[in-house]
Design a protein around this motif. Structure first.
Motif, PDB file in Angstrom:
ATOM      1  N   ASN A  64       1.018  -1.260  -0.165  1.00 54.06           N
ATOM      2  CA  ASN A  64      -0.003  -0.379   0.045  1.00 54.06           C
ATOM      3  C   ASN A  64       0.495   1.201   0.275  1.00 54.06           C
ATOM      4  OD1 ASN A  64      -1.487   2.180   0.380  1.00 54.06           O
ATOM      5  ND2 ASN A  64      -2.092   1.352   1.811  1.00 54.06           N
ATOM      6  N   SER A  65       0.844   1.652  -1.391  1.00 50.58           N
ATOM      7  CA  SER A  65       1.893   3.313  -1.047  1.00 50.58           C
ATOM      8  C   SER A  65       0.564   4.296  -0.905  1.00 50.58           C
ATOM      9  CB  SER A  65       2.512   2.975  -2.700  1.00 50.58           C
ATOM     10  OG  SER A  65       3.255   1.860  -2.602  1.00 50.58           O
ATOM     11  N   CYS A  66      -0.101   4.004  -0.990  1.00 45.13           N
ATOM     12  CA  CYS A  66      -1.253   5.216  -1.305  1.00 45.13           C
ATOM     13  C   CYS A  66      -1.703   5.773  -0.068  1.00 45.13           C
ATOM     14  CB  CYS A  66      -3.154   4.132  -1.496  1.00 45.13           C
ATOM     15  SG  CYS A  66      -3.896   5.505  -1.858  1.00 45.13           S
ATOM     16  N   PHE A  67      -1.064   7.247  -0.050  1.00 42.75           N
ATOM     17  CA  PHE A  67      -0.661   7.888   1.010  1.00 42.75           C
ATOM     18  C   PHE A  67      -1.737   8.051   1.979  1.00 42.75           C
ATOM     19  CE2 PHE A  67      -0.521  12.271   3.044  1.00 42.75           C
ATOM     20  CZ  PHE A  67       0.238  12.071   4.523  1.00 42.75           C
ATOM     21  N   ALA A  68      -1.614   7.443   3.617  1.00 42.44           N
ATOM     22  CA  ALA A  68      -2.494   7.877   5.152  1.00 42.44           C
ATOM     23  C   ALA A  68      -3.769   7.152   4.633  1.00 42.44           C
ATOM     24  CB  ALA A  68      -2.935   9.679   5.117  1.00 42.44           C
ATOM     25  N   SER A  69      -3.935   6.214   4.542  1.00 38.45           N
ATOM     26  CA  SER A  69      -5.076   5.183   4.119  1.00 38.45           C
ATOM     27  C   SER A  69      -5.426   3.715   4.368  1.00 38.45           C
ATOM     28  CB  SER A  69      -5.294   5.014   2.692  1.00 38.45           C
ATOM     29  OG  SER A  69      -3.990   4.253   2.060  1.00 38.45           O
ATOM     30  N   THR A  70      -5.861   3.089   4.343  1.00 40.90           N
ATOM     31  CA  THR A  70      -5.877   1.623   4.356  1.00 40.90           C
ATOM     32  C   THR A  70      -6.722   1.130   3.535  1.00 40.90           C
ATOM     33  OG1 THR A  70      -6.706   1.696   6.986  1.00 40.90           O
ATOM     34  CG2 THR A  70      -7.123  -0.072   5.615  1.00 40.90           C
ATOM     35  N   VAL A  71      -5.926   0.576   2.697  1.00 42.60           N
ATOM     36  CA  VAL A  71      -6.603  -0.012   1.227  1.00 42.60           C
ATOM     37  C   VAL A  71      -6.990  -1.846   1.502  1.00 42.60           C
ATOM     38  CG1 VAL A  71      -6.285  -1.289  -0.932  1.00 42.60           C
ATOM     39  CG2 VAL A  71      -4.876   1.071  -0.722  1.00 42.60           C
ATOM     40  N   PHE A  72      -7.976  -2.298   1.476  1.00 40.32           N
ATOM     41  CA  PHE A  72      -8.702  -3.319   1.343  1.00 40.32           C
ATOM     42  C   PHE A  72      -8.568  -4.450   0.158  1.00 40.32           C
ATOM     43  CE2 PHE A  72     -11.243  -0.189   4.604  1.00 40.32           C
ATOM     44  CZ  PHE A  72     -10.533  -1.543   5.718  1.00 40.32           C
ATOM     45  N   ILE A  73      -7.838  -5.336   0.895  1.00 36.59           N
ATOM     46  CA  ILE A  73      -7.382  -6.279  -0.341  1.00 36.59           C
ATOM     47  C   ILE A  73      -8.785  -7.748  -0.528  1.00 36.59           C
ATOM     48  CG2 ILE A  73      -6.552  -7.474  -1.859  1.00 36.59           C
ATOM     49  CD1 ILE A  73      -5.015  -4.858  -1.826  1.00 36.59           C
ATOM     50  N   LYS A  74      -9.720  -7.478  -1.515  1.00 37.23           N
ATOM     51  CA  LYS A  74     -10.685  -8.100  -1.950  1.00 37.23           C
ATOM     52  C   LYS A  74     -10.583  -9.455  -3.127  1.00 37.23           C
ATOM     53  CE  LYS A  74     -15.800  -8.788  -2.102  1.00 37.23           C
ATOM     54  NZ  LYS A  74     -17.050  -8.153  -2.299  1.00 37.23           N
ATOM     55  N   SER A  75     -10.418 -10.516  -2.383  1.00 36.89           N
ATOM     56  CA  SER A  75     -10.289 -11.831  -3.162  1.00 36.89           C
ATOM     57  C   SER A  75     -11.042 -12.436  -3.779  1.00 36.89           C
ATOM     58  CB  SER A  75      -9.426 -13.024  -2.390  1.00 36.89           C
ATOM     59  OG  SER A  75      -9.994 -13.504  -1.629  1.00 36.89           O
ATOM     60  N   PRO A  76     -11.129 -12.916  -4.863  1.00 38.99           N
ATOM     61  CA  PRO A  76     -12.227 -13.518  -6.151  1.00 38.99           C
ATOM     62  C   PRO A  76     -13.633 -14.267  -4.676  1.00 38.99           C
ATOM     63  CG  PRO A  76     -10.217 -14.285  -6.905  1.00 38.99           C
ATOM     64  CD  PRO A  76     -10.094 -13.771  -5.553  1.00 38.99           C
ATOM     65  N   GLY A  77     -12.584 -15.299  -3.894  1.00 40.07           N
ATOM     66  CA  GLY A  77     -13.440 -15.746  -2.640  1.00 40.07           C
ATOM     67  C   GLY A  77     -14.584 -15.001  -1.974  1.00 40.07           C
ATOM     68  N   GLY A  78     -14.012 -13.628  -1.809  1.00 41.18           N
ATOM     69  CA  GLY A  78     -14.769 -12.483  -1.056  1.00 41.18           C
ATOM     70  C   GLY A  78     -14.104 -12.694   0.149  1.00 41.18           C
ATOM     71  N   LYS A  79     -13.320 -13.008   1.100  1.00 40.84           N
ATOM     72  CA  LYS A  79     -12.146 -12.690   1.989  1.00 40.84           C
ATOM     73  C   LYS A  79     -11.702 -11.047   1.968  1.00 40.84           C
ATOM     74  CE  LYS A  79     -11.131 -17.093   3.604  1.00 40.84           C
ATOM     75  NZ  LYS A  79     -10.304 -17.778   3.400  1.00 40.84           N
TER      76      LYS A  79
END
Length: 129
Positions: free
Chosen positions: A38-53
């Motif tokens: 995650n190189s997106c400044f001052a953030s949290t990135v949520f990664i979603k897999s095809p299984g929905g996790k």
């Protein structure tokens, strides 16, 4: 012999077909290990897999997503989606990327998130005057 076979099946099922058995990684299906940064400044990135996790990745950190091709599928493409939320709760946008599992074994790839589409602000830090 049947008990030994049943015990082996239970061990494989308990490992999640992608888990670790001692120091050996067992993959029942073609797999890609994606290191997400995650190189997106001052953030949290949520990664979603095809299984929905979904898994959160904070700014400056990384995490590994394990993507497996579905059983019986001939398509070696797996899509991973990222959704960014700023530290102040604003929606920063989303992005998707396609990864290829191949047809046997496992492979590694990486994804450095520097840009998200459709959000309130960009991922870059604010400019100094």
């Amino acid at each position: 012999m049947k008990k030994l076979f049943a015990l082996a099946l239970v061990a494989i099922a308990a490992s999640g077909c992608g888990g670790t058995l001692s120091s050996y990684r067992f993959n029942a299906f073609p797999t890609v290990y994606v290191e997400v940064v995650n190189s997106c400044f001052a953030s949290t990135v949520f990664i979603k897999s095809p299984g929905g996790k979904e898994m959160p990745v904070r700014y400056g950190e990384s995490s590994t997503a394990i993507l497996e091709r579905n059983f019986g599928s001939r398509d070696s493409q797996v899509v991973l989606t990222a959704r960014g939320i700023g530290n102040d709760g604003t929606y920063l946008g989303s992005s998707s990327r396609t990864f290829y599992t191949g047809y046997s074994g496992g492979r590694q790839d990486s994804w450095q998130i520097t840009y998200l589409q459709g959000g309130v602000r960009s991922c870059s830090p604010p400019r100094r005057p």
